[in-house]
Scaffold this motif. Structure first.
Motif, PDB file in Angstrom:
ATOM      1  N   VAL A  12      -7.753  -0.091  13.268  1.00 29.71           N
ATOM      2  CA  VAL A  12      -6.776  -0.590  14.247  1.00 29.71           C
ATOM      3  C   VAL A  12      -7.448  -1.494  15.270  1.00 29.71           C
ATOM      4  CG1 VAL A  12      -5.276   0.127  16.147  1.00 29.71           C
ATOM      5  CG2 VAL A  12      -5.154   1.306  13.949  1.00 29.71           C
ATOM      6  N   ILE A  15      -8.308  -4.899  13.441  1.00 28.30           N
ATOM      7  CA  ILE A  15      -7.179  -5.713  12.996  1.00 28.30           C
ATOM      8  C   ILE A  15      -6.350  -6.215  14.172  1.00 28.30           C
ATOM      9  CG2 ILE A  15      -5.031  -5.687  11.660  1.00 28.30           C
ATOM     10  CD1 ILE A  15      -7.634  -5.756  10.013  1.00 28.30           C
ATOM     11  N   PHE A  16      -6.187  -5.391  15.214  1.00 28.32           N
ATOM     12  CA  PHE A  16      -5.323  -5.756  16.336  1.00 28.32           C
ATOM     13  C   PHE A  16      -6.086  -6.173  17.585  1.00 28.32           C
ATOM     14  CE2 PHE A  16      -2.750  -2.932  13.689  1.00 28.32           C
ATOM     15  CZ  PHE A  16      -1.600  -3.680  13.556  1.00 28.32           C
ATOM     16  N   VAL A  58       0.377   2.432  16.446  1.00 31.53           N
ATOM     17  CA  VAL A  58       0.284   1.613  15.242  1.00 31.53           C
ATOM     18  C   VAL A  58       0.798   2.420  14.056  1.00 31.53           C
ATOM     19  CG1 VAL A  58      -1.236   0.348  13.679  1.00 31.53           C
ATOM     20  CG2 VAL A  58      -1.711   0.361  16.130  1.00 31.53           C
ATOM     21  N   ILE A  60       0.990   2.851  10.092  1.00 33.87           N
ATOM     22  CA  ILE A  60       0.331   2.469   8.847  1.00 33.87           C
ATOM     23  C   ILE A  60       1.084   3.159   7.713  1.00 33.87           C
ATOM     24  CG2 ILE A  60      -1.813   2.446   7.526  1.00 33.87           C
ATOM     25  CD1 ILE A  60      -3.295   2.852  10.187  1.00 33.87           C
ATOM     26  N   TYR A 107       2.836  -1.591  16.897  1.00 31.60           N
ATOM     27  CA  TYR A 107       2.312  -2.631  16.018  1.00 31.60           C
ATOM     28  C   TYR A 107       2.334  -2.160  14.565  1.00 31.60           C
ATOM     29  CZ  TYR A 107       0.393  -4.145  20.529  1.00 31.60           C
ATOM     30  OH  TYR A 107       0.234  -4.518  21.845  1.00 31.60           O
ATOM     31  N   ALA A 109       0.617  -2.782  10.595  1.00 33.79           N
ATOM     32  CA  ALA A 109      -0.374  -3.379   9.693  1.00 33.79           C
ATOM     33  C   ALA A 109       0.164  -3.288   8.272  1.00 33.79           C
ATOM     34  CB  ALA A 109      -1.707  -2.636   9.801  1.00 33.79           C
ATOM     35  N   ILE A 123      -5.342 -13.484   6.260  1.00 33.23           N
ATOM     36  CA  ILE A 123      -4.909 -12.621   7.360  1.00 33.23           C
ATOM     37  C   ILE A 123      -3.934 -13.401   8.230  1.00 33.23           C
ATOM     38  CG2 ILE A 123      -5.636 -11.259   9.356  1.00 33.23           C
ATOM     39  CD1 ILE A 123      -8.365 -10.954   8.021  1.00 33.23           C
ATOM     40  N   THR A 125      -1.243 -13.109  11.519  1.00 33.78           N
ATOM     41  CA  THR A 125      -0.836 -12.310  12.671  1.00 33.78           C
ATOM     42  C   THR A 125       0.416 -12.920  13.290  1.00 33.78           C
ATOM     43  OG1 THR A 125      -3.121 -11.673  13.131  1.00 33.78           O
ATOM     44  CG2 THR A 125      -1.526 -11.397  14.915  1.00 33.78           C
ATOM     45  N   VAL A 154       0.456  -7.638  11.523  1.00 34.60           N
ATOM     46  CA  VAL A 154      -0.656  -8.274  10.829  1.00 34.60           C
ATOM     47  C   VAL A 154      -0.549  -8.016   9.331  1.00 34.60           C
ATOM     48  CG1 VAL A 154      -3.152  -8.438  10.602  1.00 34.60           C
ATOM     49  CG2 VAL A 154      -2.139  -7.988  12.852  1.00 34.60           C
ATOM     50  N   LYS A 171     -12.540  -8.169  10.552  1.00 32.04           N
ATOM     51  CA  LYS A 171     -11.274  -8.140   9.813  1.00 32.04           C
ATOM     52  C   LYS A 171     -11.516  -8.344   8.320  1.00 32.04           C
ATOM     53  CE  LYS A 171      -8.174  -9.805  13.486  1.00 32.04           C
ATOM     54  NZ  LYS A 171      -9.109  -9.759  14.608  1.00 32.04           N
ATOM     55  N   TRP A 174     -12.310  -5.418   5.929  1.00 29.34           N
ATOM     56  CA  TRP A 174     -11.238  -4.553   5.452  1.00 29.34           C
ATOM     57  C   TRP A 174     -10.552  -5.158   4.229  1.00 29.34           C
ATOM     58  CZ3 TRP A 174     -11.481   0.216   6.853  1.00 29.34           C
ATOM     59  CH2 TRP A 174     -12.035   0.536   8.089  1.00 29.34           C
TER      60      TRP A 174
END
Length: 274
Positions: A12, A15-16, A58, A60, A107, A109, A123, A125, A154, A171, A174
């Protein structure tokens, strides 16, 4: 893997771009079979809600099932979580007067195994910004002194991965992890920990049983699919032979006796093909 709070927190943060120092999994501790109308019969879903120390939440969602209207589903999940947060604040007498002050941003993902957007960017956003001034819409939460983005979604498109992508490697790694790619930089302790979580030898008894069942169902599915395809090809070859013989008969190249013999039917039954 995301049920491990250390790994989930690092994902997290990367990515954010969040400066959080801790995370708490407040939902998603149980793995459950997803209700789905997908033909594939071994779909599994894990919904996880990570709450950070700076109030952000977040979502997921991990699935082994293809979904239609995926972006619509993301929006539905996001709105559902915002509404649930409001209701939770309303239930607390002390929070009723500060519902909107304490309402955290949510948020999303999305890690996808197909391409959603044009271009080579792996990627993407998405934020809420003013149309002409490009000013981002942000909010304050409770006693925080820094504004936070109201919305951030994202997408990680795994198939667009290639070496030399112009992104922060925190990023990119991942993409390499979820895409089963060779790491282009030496993995740190978090990635090693994440890799170990996926090692079959480290699964619990319950997780091993679930893995074995998924594998069994997957093998059964592919075997059934291969059998159906072979049956279809065989039926196609038979139908093609019948059409060829009937065509030759109608054009006068062969007689009824030979046609019946080739089709292994009586001369009377041959009329069923005409």
């Amino acid at each position: 893997m995301f049920r491990n709070e250390e790994v989930a927190l690092q994902f997290v943060k990367d990515i954010f771009d969040l400066p959080a120092k801790s995370a708490k999994i407040i939902e998603g501790n149980q793995i459950f079979t997803a209700n789905s109308n997908v033909v594939l019969d071994f779909n599994i879903a894990v919904d996880i809600l990570v709450e950070l120390d700076n109030h952000a939440q977040v979502i997921i969602e991990v699935q082994l099932a293809k979904q239609v209207f995926f972006v619509n589903r993301i929006w539905a999940y996001l709105c559902k979580q915002v509404n649930e947060n409001i209701e939770k604040l309303k239930q607390n007498e002390e929070e009723k007067l500060a519902i909107y002050k304490k309402l955290p941003p949510v948020y999303v993902a999305a890690i996808v195994d197909q391409n959603y957007f044009d271009g080579d960017e792996a990627i993407s956003t998405f934020l809420i910004k003013e149309e002409t001034r490009n000013t981002e819409l942000k909010i304050y939460v409770d006693s925080d002194t820094k504004e936070m983005p109201l919305l951030k979604i994202v997408f990680l498109e795994l198939k667009k991965y290639k070496e030399g992508l112009n992104n922060d490697y925190k990023k990119i790694r991942w993409l390499e992890f979820f895409g089963n790619k060779q790491y282009t930089s030496k993995p740190d302790d978090i990635l090693i920990q994440a890799d170990n979580l996926l090692n079959l030898r480290n699964l619990s008894k319950e997780e091993k049983l679930m893995y074995d069942e998924i594998t069994r169902q997957q093998d059964h599915y592919w075997a059934s699919l291969a059998y159906a395809q072979e049956e279809g090809r065989a039926e196609g070859r038979v139908e093609e032979k019948i059409n060829t013989i009937i065509s030759l008969l109608k054009r006068g190249y062969i007689n009824r006796e030979l046609a019946a013999e080739e089709l292994k039917v009586s001369i009377e039954e041959l009329d069923n093909y005409l």
